[in-house]
Design an enzyme around this catalytic site. Structure first.
Site, PDB file in Angstrom:
ATOM      1  N   GLU A 156       0.949  -1.105  -0.066  1.00 29.88           N
ATOM      2  CA  GLU A 156      -0.064   0.032  -0.051  1.00 29.88           C
ATOM      3  C   GLU A 156       1.003   1.397  -0.062  1.00 29.88           C
ATOM      4  O   GLU A 156       0.821   2.301   0.671  1.00 29.88           O
ATOM      5  CB  GLU A 156      -1.011   0.054   1.214  1.00 29.88           C
ATOM      6  N   HIS A 202     -14.467   3.055  18.405  1.00 26.90           N
ATOM      7  CA  HIS A 202     -13.117   2.783  18.551  1.00 26.90           C
ATOM      8  C   HIS A 202     -12.719   2.683  20.061  1.00 26.90           C
ATOM      9  O   HIS A 202     -13.225   3.199  20.781  1.00 26.90           O
ATOM     10  CB  HIS A 202     -12.205   3.712  17.753  1.00 26.90           C
TER      11      HIS A 202
HETATM   12  C1  UD1 Z   1      -4.014   4.017  15.037  1.00 25.77           C
HETATM   13  C2  UD1 Z   1      -2.817   4.549  13.813  1.00 25.77           C
HETATM   14  C3  UD1 Z   1      -3.716   4.892  12.513  1.00 25.77           C
HETATM   15  C4  UD1 Z   1      -4.665   3.719  12.163  1.00 25.77           C
HETATM   16  C5  UD1 Z   1      -5.420   3.531  13.276  1.00 25.77           C
HETATM   17  C6  UD1 Z   1      -6.639   2.149  12.770  1.00 25.77           C
HETATM   18  C7  UD1 Z   1      -0.800   5.460  14.377  1.00 25.77           C
HETATM   19  C8  UD1 Z   1      -0.218   6.814  14.974  1.00 25.77           C
HETATM   20  N1  UD1 Z   1      -2.104   5.672  14.326  1.00 25.77           N
HETATM   21  O1  UD1 Z   1      -4.625   4.962  15.406  1.00 25.77           O
HETATM   22  O2  UD1 Z   1      -3.054   5.131  11.676  1.00 25.77           O
HETATM   23  O3  UD1 Z   1      -5.654   4.481  11.202  1.00 25.77           O
HETATM   24  O4  UD1 Z   1      -4.801   2.912  14.276  1.00 25.77           O
HETATM   25  O5  UD1 Z   1      -7.510   2.199  13.943  1.00 25.77           O
HETATM   26  O6  UD1 Z   1      -0.006   4.720  13.886  1.00 25.77           O
HETATM   27  N2  UD1 Z   1      -6.817   1.015  22.157  1.00 25.77           N
HETATM   28  C9  UD1 Z   1      -7.000   0.121  22.825  1.00 25.77           C
HETATM   29  N3  UD1 Z   1      -7.275  -1.159  22.341  1.00 25.77           N
HETATM   30  C10 UD1 Z   1      -6.920  -1.571  21.152  1.00 25.77           C
HETATM   31  C11 UD1 Z   1      -6.551  -0.260  20.053  1.00 25.77           C
HETATM   32  C12 UD1 Z   1      -6.565   0.865  20.842  1.00 25.77           C
HETATM   33  O7  UD1 Z   1      -7.507   0.193  24.179  1.00 25.77           O
HETATM   34  O8  UD1 Z   1      -7.124  -2.550  20.714  1.00 25.77           O
HETATM   35  C13 UD1 Z   1      -6.802   2.366  22.691  1.00 25.77           C
HETATM   36  C14 UD1 Z   1      -5.580   2.630  23.499  1.00 25.77           C
HETATM   37  O9  UD1 Z   1      -5.990   3.556  24.746  1.00 25.77           O
HETATM   38  C15 UD1 Z   1      -4.424   3.391  22.677  1.00 25.77           C
HETATM   39  C16 UD1 Z   1      -5.612   4.285  22.003  1.00 25.77           C
HETATM   40  O10 UD1 Z   1      -6.656   3.491  21.696  1.00 25.77           O
HETATM   41  O11 UD1 Z   1      -3.686   4.039  23.601  1.00 25.77           O
HETATM   42  C17 UD1 Z   1      -5.132   4.829  20.723  1.00 25.77           C
HETATM   43  O12 UD1 Z   1      -4.340   4.019  19.809  1.00 25.77           O
HETATM   44  P1  UD1 Z   1      -3.323   4.323  18.788  1.00 25.77           P
HETATM   45  O13 UD1 Z   1      -2.890   3.096  17.971  1.00 25.77           O
HETATM   46  O14 UD1 Z   1      -2.365   5.157  19.379  1.00 25.77           O
HETATM   47  O15 UD1 Z   1      -4.033   5.344  17.872  1.00 25.77           O
HETATM   48  P2  UD1 Z   1      -5.203   4.847  16.887  1.00 25.77           P
HETATM   49  O16 UD1 Z   1      -6.141   6.049  16.676  1.00 25.77           O
HETATM   50  O17 UD1 Z   1      -5.847   3.554  16.851  1.00 25.77           O
HETATM   51  N1  UDP Z   2     -13.165  -2.912  10.865  1.00 28.51           N
HETATM   52  C1  UDP Z   2     -13.603  -3.854  11.710  1.00 28.51           C
HETATM   53  N2  UDP Z   2     -14.364  -3.593  12.767  1.00 28.51           N
HETATM   54  C2  UDP Z   2     -14.882  -2.374  12.993  1.00 28.51           C
HETATM   55  C3  UDP Z   2     -14.614  -1.223  12.148  1.00 28.51           C
HETATM   56  C4  UDP Z   2     -13.788  -1.413  11.331  1.00 28.51           C
HETATM   57  O1  UDP Z   2     -13.185  -4.872  11.377  1.00 28.51           O
HETATM   58  O2  UDP Z   2     -15.721  -2.205  13.861  1.00 28.51           O
HETATM   59  C5  UDP Z   2     -12.326  -2.754   9.913  1.00 28.51           C
HETATM   60  C6  UDP Z   2     -12.936  -2.101   8.559  1.00 28.51           C
HETATM   61  O3  UDP Z   2     -13.617  -3.221   7.498  1.00 28.51           O
HETATM   62  C7  UDP Z   2     -11.380  -1.799   7.691  1.00 28.51           C
HETATM   63  C8  UDP Z   2     -10.618  -1.528   8.968  1.00 28.51           C
HETATM   64  O4  UDP Z   2     -11.160  -1.927  10.187  1.00 28.51           O
HETATM   65  O5  UDP Z   2     -10.943  -2.746   7.240  1.00 28.51           O
HETATM   66  C9  UDP Z   2     -10.302   0.090   9.181  1.00 28.51           C
HETATM   67  O6  UDP Z   2      -9.582   0.306  10.135  1.00 28.51           O
HETATM   68  P1  UDP Z   2      -9.667   1.699  10.857  1.00 28.51           P
HETATM   69  O7  UDP Z   2     -10.711   2.470  10.618  1.00 28.51           O
HETATM   70  O8  UDP Z   2      -9.585   1.725  12.424  1.00 28.51           O
HETATM   71  O9  UDP Z   2      -8.242   2.099  10.179  1.00 28.51           O
HETATM   72  P2  UDP Z   2      -7.894   2.983   8.901  1.00 28.51           P
HETATM   73  O10 UDP Z   2      -8.434   2.238   7.701  1.00 28.51           O
HETATM   74  O11 UDP Z   2      -8.443   4.323   9.016  1.00 28.51           O
HETATM   75  O12 UDP Z   2      -6.376   2.978   8.880  1.00 28.51           O
END
Ligand code: UD1
Ligand code: UDP
Length: 392
Positions: free
Chosen positions: A129, A253
């Site tokens: 990607e 999320h």
């Molecule tokens: C991250 C990525 C973003 C991606 C997104 C997909 C970075 C900086 N950000 O953002 O590019 O689009 O993931 O969703 O790489 N948390 C949980 N459990 C989980 C996941 C997250 O508790 O399974 C909570 C935690 O408190 C964590 C916070 O969410 O600190 C933020 O997670 P983080 O990976 O930093 O940022 P995202 O917004 O999830």
């Molecule tokens: N997705 C999922 N469960 C959810 C919401 C999203 O499996 O409740 C999937 C969705 O189909 C897509 C991916 O997660 O493939 C997108 O992830 P996210 O939006 O967290 O990240 P981004 O694409 O913005 O990096």
């Protein structure tokens, strides 16, 4: 730099795939499966677990057992914490594993750090990607810069579309280092969506998807945290209050900052179903049954158009212009009035709705993983011929 390795072919090829978040896992899972089935490749997986629960959901679904798990996630983690914890952990993994190539995906901080860690050990990097750009380093933040930095380190660029390849060529990457493959998310999607899907969940199964107007909503972007997200949620609240046929399903999320804002504005509002993040299969099947998707996600902008679902993107920029050009995706930003009025148009104007709802497939044909595996073998000297590129 020319791909040197075509001179000495490596067999079997030792590939270490590194990812850390839900979207990377979804998009790398079908590729990992493809590599596991290939006798010329020895594939292992390292996860940073920048996400924990949301990553584990995907690992379980696709039966992927990582050889290494850094378990770095912290509540409300900062970019500094993700970067330093992942970099320190990957140093030892690379030393132990000694792969011929590290494969990374997309634009997360795990992606950038894994490519940096590989570079420090002078290990080749393949970027899946590759080449998506908004042109604005703060939008999406920090993903635009993560993707550019990863692209600067990588030797091999698996660009999903011709436009992504064009971005890389413009930045001086040689055409011989790029392969247009389609996006692996379409491989995952096509393997998962079923017309007669049953959720096995009382709320999701109780909704009449043919009679109700079901909106699917997801939000998480760092640059939208705070006031922009609250604007979005207020617009959604006004839509359900004014249109009794609308039901919103919103898998929230895990980010505590997202949850807090959602609960403040949408908690307890009738016909708004707030759920935990759904597993991939129910989630994409929910999109398939819905009438509209509102999101600041990257991946949803690729999936929804191929299901023929209009998407309103809650961001000011996109690195995925193809579906906007095709008319299925519209950029609406985070302004409350703008979101409300776009929803109003789609609810009240069937012609405008049908115009946006035609299925388009600019992002892939379900064959991306096969092309990437053949491309890897070509770049590393196992295959003589460069594979045919994906064309939309
Ligand atoms: C991250 C990525 C973003 C991606 C997104 C997909 C970075 C900086 N950000 O953002 O590019 O689009 O993931 O969703 O790489 N948390 C949980 N459990 C989980 C996941 C997250 O508790 O399974 C909570 C935690 O408190 C964590 C916070 O969410 O600190 C933020 O997670 P983080 O990976 O930093 O940022 P995202 O917004 O999830
Ligand atoms: N997705 C999922 N469960 C959810 C919401 C999203 O499996 O409740 C999937 C969705 O189909 C897509 C991916 O997660 O493939 C997108 O992830 P996210 O939006 O967290 O990240 P981004 O694409 O913005 O990096």
């Amino acid at each position: 730099m020319k791909p040197d390795i075509r001179v000495n072919s490596i067999n079997p090829l030792k590939v270490l795939t590194v990812f850390g978040t839900r979207p990377e896992a979804i998009k790398m899972a079908p590729l990992v499966k493809k590599m596991e089935d290939d006798p010329e490749i020895r594939c292992s997986v390292a996860v940073t677990a920048q996400h924990r629960e949301m990553l584990d959901q995907v690992l379980e679904l696709f039966h992927i057992k990582p050889a290494y798990d850094l378990n770095i996630m912290l509540p409300n983690q900062t970019l500094y914490e993700i970067t330093t914890r992942a970099l320190a952990g990957l140093k030892d993994i690379l030393e132990q594993e000694k792969p011929d190539i590290v494969l990374v995906h997309g634009d997360t901080t795990t992606t950038f750090v894994a490519s940096l860690a590989a570079f420090y050990r002078q290990i080749r990097v393949g970027h899946v990607e590759a080449g998506l750009r908004t042109g604005n380093i703060y939008s999406p933040y920090p993903e635009e810069m993560n993707r550019r930095l990863t692209g600067s380190i990588a030797q091999f660029h698996f660009a999903p579309t011709a436009a992504a390849k064009a971005n890389l060529l413009r930045e001086g990457v040689g055409a011989e280092h790029i392969l247009v493959t389609g996006n692996t998310v379409i491989d995952a999607l096509l393997a998962t969506v079923r017309d007669e899907y049953v959720f096995g969940d009382s709320t999701l199964d109780s909704i009449d998807y043919t009679r109700r107007k079901v909106f699917v909503v997801t939000t998480h972007r760092r640059e939208n945290l705070g006031a922009p997200l609250k604007n979005v949620y207020r617009a959604l609240r006004a839509v359900v209050e004014n249109y009794p046929e609308v039901e919103i399903v919103f898998p929230v999320h895990k980010n505590p900052k997202v949850k807090e804002a959602v609960n403040e504005v949408l908690g307890g509002v009738g016909r708004v179903h707030l759920t935990d993040p759904l597993d991939y299969a129910p989630f994409v099947n929910l999109m398939n049954k819905s009438c509209l998707v509102l999101t600041d996600s990257g991946g949803l902008q690729e999936e929804a158009p191929s299901l023929g679902k209009p998407v309103l993107v809650l961001r000011d920029t996109t690195e995925r212009p193809e579906a906007v050009e095709a008319g299925t995706v519209k950029m609406v930003g985070t302004d409350e009035e703008a979101i409300y009025s776009q929803c109003k148009i789609l609810l009240e104007n069937p012609e405008e709705y049908s115009r946006m709802a035609s299925a388009v497939n600019p992002y892939g044909d379900g064959q991306a993983c096969g092309r990437i595996v053949s491309g890897l073998k070509y770049f590393l000297g196992l295959n003589r011929r460069k594979p045919e590129e994906f064309t939309a």
